[in-house]
Design an enzyme around this catalytic site. Structure first.
Site, PDB file in Angstrom:
ATOM      1  N   ASP A 151       0.569  -1.498   0.054  1.00  0.00           N
ATOM      2  CA  ASP A 151      -0.226   0.220  -0.222  1.00  0.00           C
ATOM      3  C   ASP A 151       0.583   1.076   0.084  1.00  0.00           C
ATOM      4  O   ASP A 151       0.462   2.213  -0.198  1.00  0.00           O
ATOM      5  CB  ASP A 151      -0.792   0.022   1.153  1.00  0.00           C
ATOM      6  N   GLU A 277     -11.010   5.408   6.112  1.00  0.00           N
ATOM      7  CA  GLU A 277     -11.855   5.272   4.866  1.00  0.00           C
ATOM      8  C   GLU A 277     -12.903   5.675   4.676  1.00  0.00           C
ATOM      9  O   GLU A 277     -14.128   4.773   4.386  1.00  0.00           O
ATOM     10  CB  GLU A 277     -12.029   4.381   3.896  1.00  0.00           C
ATOM     11  N   ASP A 293     -15.565   0.392  10.327  1.00  0.00           N
ATOM     12  CA  ASP A 293     -15.136   0.057  11.855  1.00  0.00           C
ATOM     13  C   ASP A 293     -14.286  -1.260  11.514  1.00  0.00           C
ATOM     14  O   ASP A 293     -14.177  -2.218  11.149  1.00  0.00           O
ATOM     15  CB  ASP A 293     -15.629  -0.005  12.452  1.00  0.00           C
ATOM     16  N   TYR A 406     -12.182  -1.869  -2.649  1.00  0.00           N
ATOM     17  CA  TYR A 406     -13.769  -0.342  -2.028  1.00  0.00           C
ATOM     18  C   TYR A 406     -14.353  -0.418  -3.085  1.00  0.00           C
ATOM     19  O   TYR A 406     -14.736  -0.534  -4.275  1.00  0.00           O
ATOM     20  CB  TYR A 406     -12.315   0.348  -1.994  1.00  0.00           C
TER      21      TYR A 406
END
Length: 469
Positions: A151, A277, A293, A406
């Protein structure tokens, strides 16, 4: 008539004709100017900021006794008012979502120079929409794409293209970033770009193409932000940032930014236990965020931001059909609005939801355990009633046999209402697909519709056996 009289007569006639031609030329010129200036007449500019005027060229080729050729008149166009966005229109009433855009980045990478990316998102200025992603400093058909599953590297940059345009070699690199957020306040773009060491990262605030402010890591543990659009109301932009443990207590703060300058920082308050996020949307006069969470809950945290007094409140989405992955099956999952449900809370995925009166629209993976498939639906009472589970208007976006990733929300202002749209990241490569050494993504985008719609599935679609290793 003697020769002198003839000469005088011819001269007089010539002068008369010349004078007439000259007067006609002046008349034509005056008429052209008058007509064009009346055609583009505009009101005096207000006191608001205006865009720089540009010259407009008017050309006329007129033949009338004499030749008036290429007469050029320069004038300024009417000033265009530029105002901050306030997002005060109501939310559009929708029946579901319709296909909007798909960039096919991975399929195109099989035969072209396309960036390796992840963490994509979409955001719009008042005129058009753009897609963003965090690039890995390499194209896919390049040995540097090996091991791009990581990442955070110093080579990652924020990429920006018009929506639907894959990230080709000519793509603009907005800033250095391995975590980011972007939004347009009505006048210019704000980019929040985080890079640096995990234990001492820097967030740069770039407004209108200039670095205006910055802030360093406050907990020395991977400062990070939304990975989707921030929101600006009347010139104040809000962005949610977290620093601290990804699987324990962390320090979340909400930053208020005006034209790139941090004007206030508020700590997270309310009952949310862990916030990362966030997918945020304007809910005039404030901003509302649905987050991840990564510690205790598979139900999603809600963060409400008051832009006027900088106050913050937080809770959880009430729907018993929870939005995170991994999660319990729908029969055994729970959410009671105020606290994390302590059901497979450790780990998660970025996602979204938005309120619709007492109901909630949401998206999530089809798989309960992995980032596979994608679906959307509405939960009746899902915003206000604890553990509500009545689902309607379900749609499959990506079938369960294909990978997702995502997802996040973005808002588009129409003539009479604000529409909600979402994107889904379609991850390919490692870890699951070990034939190749890279990890990258494409995206698919849907927007709310008040009309009817059909069915389908919109996976990435690349044959991994045809891809560069």
């Amino acid at each position: 008539m003697n020769p002198n009289q003839k000469i005088i007569t011819i001269g007089s006639v010539s002068l008369t004709f010349a004078a007439i031609c000259f007067l006609m030329q002046i008349a034509i010129l005056v008429t052209t100017v008058t007509l064009n200036f009346k055609q583009y007449e505009c009101d005096p500019p207000a006191t608001n900021q205006v865009m720089p005027c540009e010259p407009i060229i008017i050309e006329r080729n007129i033949t009338e006794i004499v030749y008036l050729t290429n007469t050029t008149i320069e004038r300024e166009i009417c000033p265009k008012l530029v105002e901050y966005r306030n997002w005060s229109k109501p939310q559009c009433k929708i029946t579901g979502f319709a296909p909007f855009s798909k960039d096919n980045s991975i399929r195109l990478s099989a035969g072209g120079d396309i960036w390796v990316t992840r963490e994509p998102y979409v955001s719009c200025d008042p005129g058009r929409c753009y897609q963003f992603a965090l690039g890995q400093g390499t194209t896919l058909d390049n040995k540097h794409s090996n091991d791009t599953i990581h990442d955070r590297t110093p080579h990652r940059t924020l990429l920006m293209n018009e929506l639907g345009v894959p990230f080709h070699l000519g793509t603009r690199q907005v800033c250095i970033a391995w975590s980011s957020s972007s939004c347009h306040d009505g006048k210019a773009w704000l980019h929040v770009c985080i890079t640096g060491y995990d234990k001492n990262a820097t967030a740069s605030f770039i407004y209108d193409g200039r670095l205006v402010d910055s802030i360093g890591s406050w907990s020395k543990n991977i400062l990070r932000t939304q990975e989707s659009e921030c929101v600006c109301i009347n010139g104040t932009c809000t962005v949610v940032m977290t620093d601290g443990s990804a699987s324990g207590r962390a320090d979340t703060r909400i930053l208020f930014i005006e034209e790139g300058r941090i004007v206030h920082i508020s700590p997270l308050s309310g009952s949310a236990q862990h916030v990362e996020e966030c997918s945020c949307y304007p809910r005039y006069p404030g901003v509302r965020c649905i987050c991840r969470d990564n510690w205790k809950g598979s139900n999603r945290p809600v963060v409400d931001i008051n832009v006027k007094d900088y106050s913050i409140n937080s809770s959880y989405v009430c729907s018993g059909l929870v939005g995170d992955t991994p999660r319990n099956n729908d029969r055994s999952s729970n959410s009671y609005c105020q606290n994390p449900n302590n059901e497979k809370g450790n780990h998660g995925v970025k996602g979204w939801a938005f309120d619709d009166g007492n109901d909630v629209w949401m998206g999530r993976t089809i798989s309960e355990d992995s980032r596979s498939g994608y679906q959307t639906f509405k939960v009746i009472g899902g915003w206000s009633t604890p553990n509500s589970k009545l689902q309607i208007n379900r749609q499959v976006i990506v079938d369960s046999d294909n990978r997702s990733g995502y997802s996040g929300i973005f808002s588009v202002e129409g003539k009479s209402c604000i529409n909600r749209c979402f994107y889904v990241e379609l991850i390919r490569g490692r870890r699951q697909e070990t034939r190749v050494w890279w990890t990258s993504n494409s995206i698919v985008v849907f927007c709310g519709t008040s009309g009817t719609y059909g069915t389908g599935s919109w996976p990435d679609g690349a044959d991994i056996n045809l891809m560069p290793i």
